[in-house]
Design a protein around this motif. Structure first.
Motif, short mmCIF file in Angstrom:
data_model
loop_
_atom_site.label_atom_id
_atom_site.label_comp_id
_atom_site.label_asym_id
_atom_site.label_seq_id
_atom_site.Cartn_x
_atom_site.Cartn_y
_atom_site.Cartn_z
N ASP A 127 0.82 -1.21 0.00
CA ASP A 127 0.00 0.00 0.00
C ASP A 127 0.85 1.26 0.00
O ASP A 127 0.47 2.28 -0.60
N LEU A 128 1.99 1.23 0.66
CA LEU A 128 2.91 2.38 0.61
C LEU A 128 3.38 2.62 -0.82
O LEU A 128 3.53 3.79 -1.23
N ALA A 129 3.64 1.56 -1.55
CA ALA A 129 4.04 1.73 -2.95
C ALA A 129 2.96 2.44 -3.74
O ALA A 129 3.24 3.27 -4.61
N ARG A 130 1.70 2.14 -3.43
CA ARG A 130 0.60 2.82 -4.12
C ARG A 130 0.51 4.29 -3.70
O ARG A 130 0.24 5.16 -4.53
N VAL A 131 0.74 4.55 -2.42
CA VAL A 131 0.65 5.93 -1.91
C VAL A 131 1.73 6.81 -2.51
O VAL A 131 1.48 7.97 -2.86
N THR A 132 2.93 6.25 -2.64
CA THR A 132 4.06 7.09 -3.07
C THR A 132 4.25 7.09 -4.57
O THR A 132 5.11 7.77 -5.08
#
Length: 301
Positions: free
Chosen positions: A296-301
Motif C-alpha cells: 500500500d505504501l508503494a501505491r501511496v508514493t
C-alpha cells in the motif's frame, strides 16, 4: 456580527475541521469570530487566519462549579449572534443554555435554530457531516483551506533531503489503535530512505524500538510543535501512521499518507482527508502483515 465556533478536541478532529473553519470565515468575512476550544489546541488556533479570538476554557470539569459558572457567564456576556457547534457533543450542546436561547445555533442541541437534521449523521464521515451541517445553516461556499500559515523552520532537526515520517503512537488508552512498534521498526529498516519518528514525549520508547532497527532514523518524539509537524509533512516523501492526530495533520498538509486502522475506529467515519490520503484497515491491527503495508505504501508514493 459576533460568531462563536465550538471545537474542543482532539488534534485529528481539529485538523478535519480546517475546511469548516475556512468556510465559516468566508461566509462571515466581516464578523468577529471567536473559537471556543481547549488549552492543547489554542496555540494552533491562534496561528490560523480564521479567528479573531480564541478561548481555551471550553471544557471545564462539570464538578468544578466555579469554572463552569465562569464559562457560562463569559458565553452569556459575549452576546453572540450565531453559534456553529462543530463538536456536536452532549457537552457542547448544553452550552446553548449558556449563550442564551435566542441565539442562532447550528448543531444538534434540542430546539436550535439551524439543526443538522439528518438522522444518519452519525454514519457520515466527519468532514462530510460537518459540511452538511454548515449547508443546512446556509453556508454554500467551501474554499479549500489555505494552510500556508502552518509552517516552521525545521533546520534544527538536521534531517536529510529525503526522509519519511512514521507515527507509531496513538491514544495510550486505546492499544488496539497501534500497529506494533517492532513492525514499524522492521519496515523502517527495509526502506531506501531514513525516517523521522514523531509523537508525544511518552512515545519515546516506540521511537527507540525503531531506531534500534534503523540507526539512521531520527527521534523527534516530544520535540515537535503543530507547526513543526506540518513543516515535516510538507517535506517528507510520505507519512505512515496509526489513526492519531499527527497522522491526520500530515494528511491535511498534503503529505502522501497511509493511515493504519484496526477495530477501534472506523475509517469510513474518520479516515484522514488530504490530496494524497489513504488508509488500510485490518482487524486486529496487531496482525496486519508487513507485506500488505509495503504494497500500500508503494501505491501511496
Amino acid at each position: 456580527m459576533r460568531v462563536l465556533v465550538i471545537k474542543l478536541a482532539a488534534l485529528g478532529d481539529f485538523a478535519q475541521a480546517f475546511g469548516p473553519f475556512a468556510a465559516i470565515r468566508a461566509h462571515h468575512p466581516g464578523a468577529r469570530i471567536t473559537l471556543l476550544t481547549t488549552r492543547a489546541y489554542a496555540p494552533l488556533a491562534r496561528m490560523a487566519p480564521w479567528f479573531d479570538e480564541v478561548w481555551e476554557d471550553g471544557r471545564p470539569d462539570w464538578t468544578n462549579i466555579p469554572a463552569v459558572l465562569r464559562l457560562a457567564r463569559r458565553l452569556r456576556a459575549a452576546r453572540f449572534d450565531r453559534v456553529y457547534d462543530l463538536q456536536t457533543s452532549s457537552r457542547s450542546s448544553r452550552y446553548r443554555w449558556f449563550v442564551g436561547r435566542g441565539v442562532e445555533w447550528s448543531g444538534i442541541a434540542r430546539g436550535c435554530s439551524h439543526p443538522h437534521a439528518n438522522p444518519a449523521r452519525d454514519e457520515m464521515h466527519t468532514v462530510d457531516r460537518q459540511r452538511e451541517q454548515l449547508e443546512m445553516a446556509g453556508i454554500r461556499d467551501f474554499p479549500p483551506p489555505d494552510l500556508g500559515w502552518l509552517d516552521a523552520d525545521i533546520a534544527r532537526f538536521a534531517l536529510p533531503g529525503r526522509f519519511a515520517l512514521l507515527v507509531p503512537g496513538a491514544s495510550p488508552g486505546r492499544p488496539a489503535k497501534r500497529w506494533p512498534a517492532d513492525r514499524f521498526a522492521a519496515l523502517a529498516a527495509g526502506l531506501d530512505l531514513p525516517v523521522a519518528v514523531i509523537g508525544g514525549k511518552g512515545e519515546a520508547p516506540l521511537a527507540a524500538t525503531i531506531l534500534a532497527a534503523a540507526p539512521g532514523a531520527t527521534d523527534l518524539t516530544g520535540r515537535t510543535s503543530f507547526a513543526d509537524i506540518a513543516a515535516l509533512a510538507r517535506r517528507a516523501e510520505f507519512c505512515l501512521g496509526n489513526d492519531t492526530g499527527p497522522t491526520h495533520l500530515a494528511a491535511a498538509c498534503g503529505c502522501p499518507t497511509l493511515a493504519l486502522f484496526g477495530e477501534d475506529s472506523d475509517p469510513a467515519l474518520c479516515a484522514p482527508r488530504g490530496r494524497a490520503a489513504f488508509f488500510l484497515r485490518h482487524v486486529p491491527l496487531s496482525d496486519l502483515p508487513m507485506e500488505q503495508v509495503r504494497a500500500d505504501l508503494a501505491r501511496v508514493t
